[in-house]
Design a protein around this motif. Structure first.
Motif, PDB file in Angstrom:
ATOM      1  N   LEU A 171     -16.935  15.084  19.347  1.00  0.00           N
ATOM      2  CA  LEU A 171     -16.447  14.688  18.022  1.00  0.00           C
ATOM      3  C   LEU A 171     -15.977  15.903  17.228  1.00  0.00           C
ATOM      4  O   LEU A 171     -14.964  15.843  16.523  1.00  0.00           O
ATOM      5  CB  LEU A 171     -17.548  13.941  17.267  1.00  0.00           C
ATOM      6  N   HIS A 172     -16.723  17.011  17.331  1.00  0.00           N
ATOM      7  CA  HIS A 172     -16.286  18.247  16.667  1.00  0.00           C
ATOM      8  C   HIS A 172     -14.891  18.648  17.142  1.00  0.00           C
ATOM      9  O   HIS A 172     -14.017  18.986  16.341  1.00  0.00           O
ATOM     10  CB  HIS A 172     -17.258  19.395  16.968  1.00  0.00           C
ATOM     11  N   ALA A 173     -14.718  18.615  18.456  1.00  0.00           N
ATOM     12  CA  ALA A 173     -13.449  19.041  19.050  1.00  0.00           C
ATOM     13  C   ALA A 173     -12.305  18.114  18.669  1.00  0.00           C
ATOM     14  O   ALA A 173     -11.180  18.570  18.403  1.00  0.00           O
ATOM     15  CB  ALA A 173     -13.579  19.118  20.570  1.00  0.00           C
ATOM     16  N   LEU A 174     -12.559  16.816  18.638  1.00  0.00           N
ATOM     17  CA  LEU A 174     -11.508  15.868  18.269  1.00  0.00           C
ATOM     18  C   LEU A 174     -11.027  16.113  16.849  1.00  0.00           C
ATOM     19  O   LEU A 174      -9.831  16.029  16.555  1.00  0.00           O
ATOM     20  CB  LEU A 174     -12.027  14.435  18.411  1.00  0.00           C
ATOM     21  N   ILE A 175     -11.953  16.422  15.957  1.00  0.00           N
ATOM     22  CA  ILE A 175     -11.582  16.618  14.552  1.00  0.00           C
ATOM     23  C   ILE A 175     -10.830  17.929  14.353  1.00  0.00           C
ATOM     24  O   ILE A 175      -9.795  17.967  13.673  1.00  0.00           O
ATOM     25  CB  ILE A 175     -12.834  16.570  13.651  1.00  0.00           C
ATOM     26  N   ASN A 176     -11.330  19.022  14.954  1.00  0.00           N
ATOM     27  CA  ASN A 176     -10.641  20.300  14.691  1.00  0.00           C
ATOM     28  C   ASN A 176      -9.335  20.439  15.480  1.00  0.00           C
ATOM     29  O   ASN A 176      -8.453  21.204  15.108  1.00  0.00           O
ATOM     30  CB  ASN A 176     -11.573  21.504  14.921  1.00  0.00           C
ATOM     31  N   GLY A 177      -9.203  19.683  16.561  1.00  0.00           N
ATOM     32  CA  GLY A 177      -7.926  19.639  17.273  1.00  0.00           C
ATOM     33  C   GLY A 177      -7.535  20.910  17.994  1.00  0.00           C
ATOM     34  O   GLY A 177      -6.379  21.062  18.411  1.00  0.00           O
ATOM     35  N   GLY A 178      -8.484  21.834  18.188  1.00  0.00           N
ATOM     36  CA  GLY A 178      -8.150  23.100  18.827  1.00  0.00           C
ATOM     37  C   GLY A 178      -8.375  23.096  20.325  1.00  0.00           C
ATOM     38  O   GLY A 178      -8.654  22.059  20.940  1.00  0.00           O
ATOM     39  N   ILE A 179      -8.237  24.290  20.930  1.00  0.00           N
ATOM     40  CA  ILE A 179      -8.482  24.435  22.365  1.00  0.00           C
ATOM     41  C   ILE A 179      -9.943  24.110  22.648  1.00  0.00           C
ATOM     42  O   ILE A 179     -10.848  24.618  21.972  1.00  0.00           O
ATOM     43  CB  ILE A 179      -8.138  25.854  22.840  1.00  0.00           C
ATOM     44  N   THR A 180     -10.167  23.260  23.633  1.00  0.00           N
ATOM     45  CA  THR A 180     -11.516  22.767  23.906  1.00  0.00           C
ATOM     46  C   THR A 180     -11.839  22.922  25.388  1.00  0.00           C
ATOM     47  O   THR A 180     -11.008  22.627  26.248  1.00  0.00           O
ATOM     48  CB  THR A 180     -11.640  21.280  23.506  1.00  0.00           C
ATOM     49  N   VAL A 181     -13.061  23.369  25.660  1.00  0.00           N
ATOM     50  CA  VAL A 181     -13.550  23.482  27.037  1.00  0.00           C
ATOM     51  C   VAL A 181     -14.707  22.512  27.220  1.00  0.00           C
ATOM     52  O   VAL A 181     -15.626  22.462  26.397  1.00  0.00           O
ATOM     53  CB  VAL A 181     -14.008  24.921  27.359  1.00  0.00           C
ATOM     54  N   THR A 182     -14.665  21.728  28.295  1.00  0.00           N
ATOM     55  CA  THR A 182     -15.750  20.814  28.627  1.00  0.00           C
ATOM     56  C   THR A 182     -16.259  21.112  30.033  1.00  0.00           C
ATOM     57  O   THR A 182     -15.581  21.771  30.824  1.00  0.00           O
ATOM     58  CB  THR A 182     -15.296  19.339  28.574  1.00  0.00           C
ATOM     59  N   PHE A 183     -17.438  20.590  30.327  1.00  0.00           N
ATOM     60  CA  PHE A 183     -18.034  20.768  31.651  1.00  0.00           C
ATOM     61  C   PHE A 183     -17.531  19.676  32.580  1.00  0.00           C
ATOM     62  O   PHE A 183     -17.508  18.505  32.227  1.00  0.00           O
ATOM     63  CB  PHE A 183     -19.560  20.699  31.545  1.00  0.00           C
ATOM     64  N   LYS A 184     -17.108  20.071  33.779  1.00  0.00           N
ATOM     65  CA  LYS A 184     -16.677  19.103  34.785  1.00  0.00           C
ATOM     66  C   LYS A 184     -17.878  18.761  35.657  1.00  0.00           C
ATOM     67  O   LYS A 184     -18.327  19.573  36.468  1.00  0.00           O
ATOM     68  CB  LYS A 184     -15.553  19.684  35.637  1.00  0.00           C
ATOM     69  N   PRO A 185     -18.414  17.552  35.523  1.00  0.00           N
ATOM     70  CA  PRO A 185     -19.674  17.232  36.194  1.00  0.00           C
ATOM     71  C   PRO A 185     -19.501  16.897  37.662  1.00  0.00           C
ATOM     72  O   PRO A 185     -18.442  16.463  38.109  1.00  0.00           O
ATOM     73  CB  PRO A 185     -20.173  16.001  35.421  1.00  0.00           C
ATOM     74  N   GLY A 186     -20.576  17.094  38.398  1.00  0.00           N
ATOM     75  CA  GLY A 186     -20.638  16.628  39.775  1.00  0.00           C
ATOM     76  C   GLY A 186     -21.389  15.307  39.810  1.00  0.00           C
ATOM     77  O   GLY A 186     -21.804  14.771  38.786  1.00  0.00           O
ATOM     78  N   LEU A 187     -21.594  14.771  40.991  1.00  0.00           N
ATOM     79  CA  LEU A 187     -22.235  13.463  41.124  1.00  0.00           C
ATOM     80  C   LEU A 187     -23.689  13.473  40.676  1.00  0.00           C
ATOM     81  O   LEU A 187     -24.231  12.450  40.263  1.00  0.00           O
ATOM     82  CB  LEU A 187     -22.152  12.998  42.585  1.00  0.00           C
ATOM     83  N   LYS A 188     -24.334  14.629  40.734  1.00  0.00           N
ATOM     84  CA  LYS A 188     -25.755  14.696  40.410  1.00  0.00           C
ATOM     85  C   LYS A 188     -26.018  15.095  38.965  1.00  0.00           C
ATOM     86  O   LYS A 188     -27.174  15.210  38.556  1.00  0.00           O
ATOM     87  CB  LYS A 188     -26.456  15.693  41.349  1.00  0.00           C
ATOM     88  N   ASN A 189     -24.989  15.283  38.158  1.00  0.00           N
ATOM     89  CA  ASN A 189     -25.187  15.698  36.782  1.00  0.00           C
ATOM     90  C   ASN A 189     -25.595  14.536  35.895  1.00  0.00           C
ATOM     91  O   ASN A 189     -25.396  13.372  36.226  1.00  0.00           O
ATOM     92  CB  ASN A 189     -23.913  16.358  36.227  1.00  0.00           C
ATOM     93  N   ASP A 190     -26.156  14.886  34.726  1.00  0.00           N
ATOM     94  CA  ASP A 190     -26.573  13.886  33.752  1.00  0.00           C
ATOM     95  C   ASP A 190     -25.377  13.040  33.324  1.00  0.00           C
ATOM     96  O   ASP A 190     -24.296  13.572  33.077  1.00  0.00           O
ATOM     97  CB  ASP A 190     -27.167  14.603  32.525  1.00  0.00           C
ATOM     98  N   PRO A 191     -25.543  11.703  33.223  1.00  0.00           N
ATOM     99  CA  PRO A 191     -24.412  10.825  32.853  1.00  0.00           C
ATOM    100  C   PRO A 191     -23.763  11.192  31.528  1.00  0.00           C
ATOM    101  O   PRO A 191     -22.579  10.934  31.333  1.00  0.00           O
ATOM    102  CB  PRO A 191     -25.069   9.433  32.772  1.00  0.00           C
ATOM    103  N   GLU A 192     -24.531  11.830  30.606  1.00  0.00           N
ATOM    104  CA  GLU A 192     -23.966  12.166  29.304  1.00  0.00           C
ATOM    105  C   GLU A 192     -22.815  13.156  29.428  1.00  0.00           C
ATOM    106  O   GLU A 192     -21.945  13.221  28.564  1.00  0.00           O
ATOM    107  CB  GLU A 192     -25.054  12.737  28.384  1.00  0.00           C
TER     108      GLU A 192
END
Length: 411
Positions: free
Chosen positions: A369-390
């Motif tokens: 939500l922070h990233a959507l509002i500020n609209g800037g360059i954003t980095v997220t984690f690319k999960p594998g199959l064993k990562n937390d669903p969140e």
């Protein structure tokens, strides 16, 4: 031993092996038959225990469990169960369930009361609201519900043979109270602003993360209710990619946030890291239950260092139990010169501070939500199959946004 005796002995062994193999085959067939009979027997027992209205009871229990903290919320609900012969509707809720809906939506009046009786329903308009769930004070859930409802209203435009069909988002009084603590001037309406002829909770459809919405296949007074845990990430991505909303933060918090960022600038100058105003603030919000690997944060910081033409100041908010982890990651094992690390404060202040930053490193769903509002360059984690669903929601949204980049732990 003669050759004949050896041959006879070998023949006996072969005969014994054949008998053993045959016995095993018979035993295997017997086990399969016994298993099949057991399954039929269990099925008959369960069938006798299910009441004639079992499907309706199951649906009602789902509604009851929505408001119980011990029961996890269902992410997607199928609406293909025919409980009533009414041709226009697929599900009809009982009176007890309807009273639960009214209570959760803050509807204290009865259907017979004259509420906005002069107001008429707009042709083609379907109302949509959100069920608050067991923890209606949860700051993150309130914000996700707002962004989901707003995106559904803005991005759902359909047609039938005669007219345009669209959704109208309505909010509970409690949700409006929460949102008014952060934003100024949001045009929010409650369901009590509409006459009861515009909706019939008896025919309400509950929708989850990806439940399809087909307005041309339902009756005109069918309301939609968003599941408490639902996050309509597809529509939210479209909303911020195509029709970015203008959100004005509360002035009293905006001033405090400005002061906090000015302090970060001053500290940077004192350190000698940078001597002009060409700064880029990168927000990182880390909660106590975040489970992303430490190397993700290091790689995300390096990505911002390489892709920003300005001087980066990493503004990091950490839950108190995570402060040691944050110091290790952001102050010791990093090449970044400027890190402004602080503990968690008020939810509203932290949210506005992170949303005011120019860029984001997403550590959890709130960071989205922070990233959507500020609209800037954003980095997220690319999960594998064993990562937390969140960790999947941030990644799914990053796939839809132009200036978002996902990094795996092995990237």
């Amino acid at each position: 031993m003669t050759s004949y005796e050896r041959l006879k002995s070998r023949g006996n062994v072969i005969n014994i092996a054949k008998k053993f193999t045959r016995l095993m085959q018979l035993n295997s067939r017997f086990c399969m038959l016994a298993s099949f009979i057991s399954i039929i027997f269990i099925f008959l027992i369960l069938l006798n225990q299910i009441p004639s209205n079992g499907r309706a009871e199951k649906l009602h229990k789902y509604i009851l469990n929505i408001f119980e903290k011990s029961c996890p919320s269902i992410k997607s609900v199928q609406h293909k169960i025919s409980i009533n012969s009414d041709d226009d509707y697929e599900i009809l809720w009982g009176n007890e369930t309807i009273e639960l809906f009214k209570d959760q939506l803050g509807m204290t009046f009865s259907d017979d009361d004259d509420v906005n009786d002069n107001m008429k329903c707009r042709s083609g308009e379907f109302l949509i609201s959100a069920l608050p769930g067991p923890d209606e004070e949860n700051f993150s859930e309130v914000l996700w519900q707002y962004f989901s409802l707003d995106a559904l209203e803005q991005m759902t435009q359909q047609c039938d043979d005669e007219k345009r069909l669209f959704l109208k988002a309505v909010y509970t009084e409690r949700m409006i109270s929460h949102l008014n603590q952060i934003f100024d001037g949001l045009p929010l309406e409650t369901i009590t602003n509409f006459p009861s002829s515009c909706y019939n909770l008896k025919y309400a459809k509950i929708i989850g993360n990806i439940s399809p919405i087909e307005l041309n296949k339902i009756a005109s007074n069918t309301p939609f209710l968003l599941d408490p845990k639902a996050k309509r990430w597809k529509e939210i991505s479209m909303r911020f990619q195509e029709k970015r909303p203008f959100l004005r933060m509360k002035e009293k918090f905006a001033r405090k946030v400005h002061q906090e960022l000015e302090i970060a600038k001053t500290v940077s100058r004192i350190r000698g890291s940078h001597d002009d105003d060409n700064f880029n603030f990168v927000g990182v919000y880390i909660k106590n239950n975040d489970k992303l690997p430490p190397e993700y944060y290091t790689k995300a910081m390096n990505y911002h260092q390489k892709n920003s033409t300005k001087h980066n100041i990493f503004v990091v908010i950490c839950d108190q139990p995570k402060l040691t982890f944050c110091r290790e990651i952001f102050l010791r094992n990093t090449t970044a010169n400027d890190v402004h690390l602080t503990g968690k404060s008020m939810d509203t202040f932290d949210f506005i501070l992170m949303s005011t930053c120019n860029s984001t490193i997403v550590s959890n769903e709130m960071g989205v939500l922070h990233a959507l509002i500020n609209g800037g360059i954003t980095v997220t984690f690319k999960p594998g199959l064993k990562n937390d669903p969140e960790s999947y929601v941030p990644w799914l949204i990053s796939e839809k946004m132009d200036n978002w980049h996902s990094i795996g732990s092995n990237a």
